[in-house]
Design an enzyme around this catalytic site. Structure first.
Site, PDB file in Angstrom:
ATOM      1  N   ALA A 182       0.825  -1.210   0.000  1.00 31.45           N
ATOM      2  CA  ALA A 182       0.000   0.000   0.000  1.00 31.45           C
ATOM      3  C   ALA A 182       0.862   1.265   0.000  1.00 31.45           C
ATOM      4  O   ALA A 182       1.901   1.329   0.661  1.00 31.45           O
ATOM      5  CB  ALA A 182      -0.920  -0.004   1.217  1.00 31.45           C
ATOM      6  N   LYS A 201      14.165   5.216   2.573  1.00 28.51           N
ATOM      7  CA  LYS A 201      13.581   5.095   1.246  1.00 28.51           C
ATOM      8  C   LYS A 201      12.894   6.389   0.831  1.00 28.51           C
ATOM      9  O   LYS A 201      12.132   6.978   1.593  1.00 28.51           O
ATOM     10  CB  LYS A 201      12.578   3.939   1.262  1.00 28.51           C
ATOM     11  CG  LYS A 201      11.997   3.543  -0.082  1.00 28.51           C
ATOM     12  CD  LYS A 201      11.197   2.260   0.097  1.00 28.51           C
ATOM     13  CE  LYS A 201      10.507   1.841  -1.176  1.00 28.51           C
ATOM     14  NZ  LYS A 201       9.777   0.566  -1.006  1.00 28.51           N
ATOM     15  N   ALA A 230       2.631  -1.167   4.411  1.00 23.59           N
ATOM     16  CA  ALA A 230       2.996   0.049   3.692  1.00 23.59           C
ATOM     17  C   ALA A 230       4.234  -0.167   2.833  1.00 23.59           C
ATOM     18  O   ALA A 230       5.230  -0.736   3.279  1.00 23.59           O
ATOM     19  CB  ALA A 230       3.254   1.185   4.678  1.00 23.59           C
ATOM     20  N   CYS A 231       4.180   0.331   1.599  1.00 24.62           N
ATOM     21  CA  CYS A 231       5.277   0.158   0.653  1.00 24.62           C
ATOM     22  C   CYS A 231       6.584   0.735   1.176  1.00 24.62           C
ATOM     23  O   CYS A 231       7.642   0.130   1.020  1.00 24.62           O
ATOM     24  CB  CYS A 231       4.907   0.815  -0.672  1.00 24.62           C
ATOM     25  SG  CYS A 231       6.259   0.957  -1.853  1.00 24.62           S
ATOM     26  N   PHE A 232       6.537   1.914   1.796  1.00 20.56           N
ATOM     27  CA  PHE A 232       7.765   2.601   2.172  1.00 20.56           C
ATOM     28  C   PHE A 232       8.353   2.082   3.477  1.00 20.56           C
ATOM     29  O   PHE A 232       9.313   2.638   3.994  1.00 20.56           O
ATOM     30  CB  PHE A 232       7.527   4.110   2.240  1.00 20.56           C
ATOM     31  CG  PHE A 232       7.541   4.750   0.888  1.00 20.56           C
ATOM     32  CD1 PHE A 232       8.698   5.230   0.327  1.00 20.56           C
ATOM     33  CD2 PHE A 232       6.371   4.831   0.143  1.00 20.56           C
ATOM     34  CE1 PHE A 232       8.718   5.802  -0.929  1.00 20.56           C
ATOM     35  CE2 PHE A 232       6.368   5.400  -1.119  1.00 20.56           C
ATOM     36  CZ  PHE A 232       7.542   5.886  -1.658  1.00 20.56           C
TER      37      PHE A 232
END
Length: 277
Positions: free
Chosen positions: A87, A165, A149-151
């Site tokens: 996400a 990131k 979460a992607c990050f």
């Protein structure tokens, strides 16, 4: 492993500005489909999200990952991407997409990620941040467990500054064509992100602190305002510097616009697509 050899140096640049979540994903797929038919050249597209929105990876479950009531209450959108990954809250960021036929950018997923990441690294460095590739695995110095979460953690060949990131990307391939898109963080509101994701309220403060240790926006890293327009100028310059790409400014074709409208109606704007299990 050597990066893939780029076999097409003349690309179209489309700066399409801000749109809602369904339209943004529909445009990316429309470009991919029309490029696969040979009707448009390889394309770098730069865009933003209005209203801000949560996107989930193709294989995630919206109801399991996203607090839809919170999104609706706060006025944010949501959409399922055609690409994988986790996400992302598309808030204060510049989003890019690259569409190119596999024959023009041969190599594995990781090889093509690395090739395209070269342009992203050069762009972030032009903005003043010492970006580098994260490598094949999350940085062990960051520790902890990943969230939805992607990050939360850098994946193979994604960009970090000081171990945090700043760009998250995802890729899909269909009809012999690569679509890679990703978020360049200008700012990061970790508390708001975890308000929109399904996280145990008791664990939320720890999740927020954990994400802040792993990711950051360029404004925090550089200690100055970085505007969307400034980042949008840096991206094509970075690709030209690192990949030798020549850009020709263009717009979406009538075929791409028609397909975008169709995909919003039949896919990205529908609960059947976004909420499916």
């Amino acid at each position: 492993m050597a990066p893939a050899e780029l076999r097409e140096r003349r690309w179209r640049l489309v700066v399409s500005g801000f749109a809602d979540a369904a339209t943004n994903m529909a445009v990316d797929e429309a470009i991919q489909t029309v490029h696969a038919r040979g009707e448009v050249p390889p394309t770098l597209r730069l865009y933003g999200w209005r209203p801000a929105a949560v996107s989930i990876g193709y294989f995630q479950r919206m109801a399991a990952e996203v607090d839809l009531d919170a999104c609706r209450r706060l006025g944010y959108g949501y959409v399922r991407r055609p690409t994988g990954g986790r996400a992302i809250f598309h808030h204060v960021e510049l989003t890019y997409s690259v569409v190119i036929r596999e024959e023009l950018l041969p190599g594995s997923v990781l090889e093509t990620y690395r090739t395209l990441a070269g342009g992203l690294v050069a762009a972030i460095r032009r903005l003043g941040a010492p970006a580098e590739l994260a490598g094949g695995e999350p940085d062990p110095r960051l520790g902890g467990e990943a969230s939805a979460a992607c990050f939360d953690a850098p994946s193979a060949y994604e960009l970090v500054v000081g171990g945090r990131k700043v760009v998250g990307s995802a890729q899909t391939r269909r009809h012999g064509t690569i679509l890679q898109h990703g978020s360049v963080l200008l700012d990061l509101d970790a508390e708001l992100l975890f308000t929109l994701l399904r996280v145990d309220p008791e664990k939320r403060p720890a999740a927020v602190a954990h994400l802040r240790s792993r990711a950051a926006g360029l404004r925090e890293l550089l200690g100055r305002e970085v505007t969307w327009d400034e980042a949008a100028r840096a991206l094509p310059e970075g690709f030209t510097e690192a990949l030798g790409v020549e850009f020709v400014r263009g717009e979406l074709t009538p075929a791409e616009r028609r397909l975008t409208e169709e995909l919003v109606t039949t896919r990205y704007g529908t609960d059947a697509w976004n909420l499916r299990r």
